[in-house]
Design a protein around this motif. Structure first.
Motif, PDB file in Angstrom:
ATOM      1  N   GLN A  13      -8.002  -7.544  -7.553  1.00 50.17           N
ATOM      2  CA  GLN A  13      -6.644  -7.748  -6.871  1.00 50.17           C
ATOM      3  C   GLN A  13      -5.503  -6.955  -7.620  1.00 50.17           C
ATOM      4  O   GLN A  13      -5.684  -6.329  -8.792  1.00 50.17           O
ATOM      5  CB  GLN A  13      -6.243  -9.286  -7.075  1.00 50.17           C
ATOM      6  CG  GLN A  13      -6.915 -10.098  -6.025  1.00 50.17           C
ATOM      7  CD  GLN A  13      -6.487 -11.657  -6.078  1.00 50.17           C
ATOM      8  OE1 GLN A  13      -5.877 -11.989  -7.060  1.00 50.17           O
ATOM      9  NE2 GLN A  13      -6.669 -12.365  -5.090  1.00 50.17           N
ATOM     10  N   PRO A  85      -2.734  -1.124  -5.060  1.00 57.04           N
ATOM     11  CA  PRO A  85      -3.438  -0.672  -3.747  1.00 57.04           C
ATOM     12  C   PRO A  85      -3.491   0.726  -3.800  1.00 57.04           C
ATOM     13  O   PRO A  85      -4.651   1.227  -3.371  1.00 57.04           O
ATOM     14  CB  PRO A  85      -2.678  -1.316  -2.774  1.00 57.04           C
ATOM     15  CG  PRO A  85      -2.063  -2.567  -3.257  1.00 57.04           C
ATOM     16  CD  PRO A  85      -1.546  -2.278  -4.542  1.00 57.04           C
ATOM     17  N   SER A 119      -6.880  -4.637  -3.962  1.00 57.26           N
ATOM     18  CA  SER A 119      -6.385  -5.401  -2.660  1.00 57.26           C
ATOM     19  C   SER A 119      -4.873  -6.019  -2.928  1.00 57.26           C
ATOM     20  O   SER A 119      -4.792  -6.140  -4.140  1.00 57.26           O
ATOM     21  CB  SER A 119      -7.344  -6.807  -2.410  1.00 57.26           C
ATOM     22  OG  SER A 119      -7.228  -7.566  -3.511  1.00 57.26           O
TER      23      SER A 119
END
Length: 120
Positions: A13, A85, A119
């Motif tokens: 993440q 990201p 992500s």
């Protein structure tokens, strides 16, 4: 011939961390410089971080302060913190190797790459 094998990629993440490793093997005298490059889909491959035999390190502006390259003998690491990201890419290890004690020019080799996906 020189082999470079990367590991440590994965899915993380945003804000997370990963540590990539690259193990080099084969017949060579020494490593002139070694580092990491990445290629995102639809984009050109770009250098991320390099380290020389003298210990000098260089980083792409986009990763300064977040990524750290280090080397232990014939293994090079990329510590990636604060991942974004836009760091999503295939990360490749590449190095310039002095093949014999009397070699002048080095030979360049690349690993197969490891996928890093961040992500949001």
């Amino acid at each position: 011939q020189v082999q470079l094998v990367e590991s440590g990629g994965g899915l993380v993440q945003a804000g997370g961390s990963l540590r990539l490793s690259c193990v080099t093997s084969g017949r060579f005298f020494s490593i002139n410089n070694i580092g990491w490059a990445r290629q995102a889909p639809g984009k050109q491959r770009e250098s991320v971080a390099t380290t020389t035999s003298g210990g000098t390190t260089n980083y792409a502006d986009s990763v300064k302060g977040r990524f750290t390259i280090s080397r232990d003998k014939n293994t090079v690491y990329l510590e990636m913190n604060g991942l974004k990201p836009e760091d999503t890419a295939v990360y490749y290890c590449n190095g310039n190797f002095k093949m014999t004690a009397i070699s002048r020019a080095g030979n360049e080799y690349w690993g197969q790459g490891t996928q890093v996906t961040v992500s949001s």
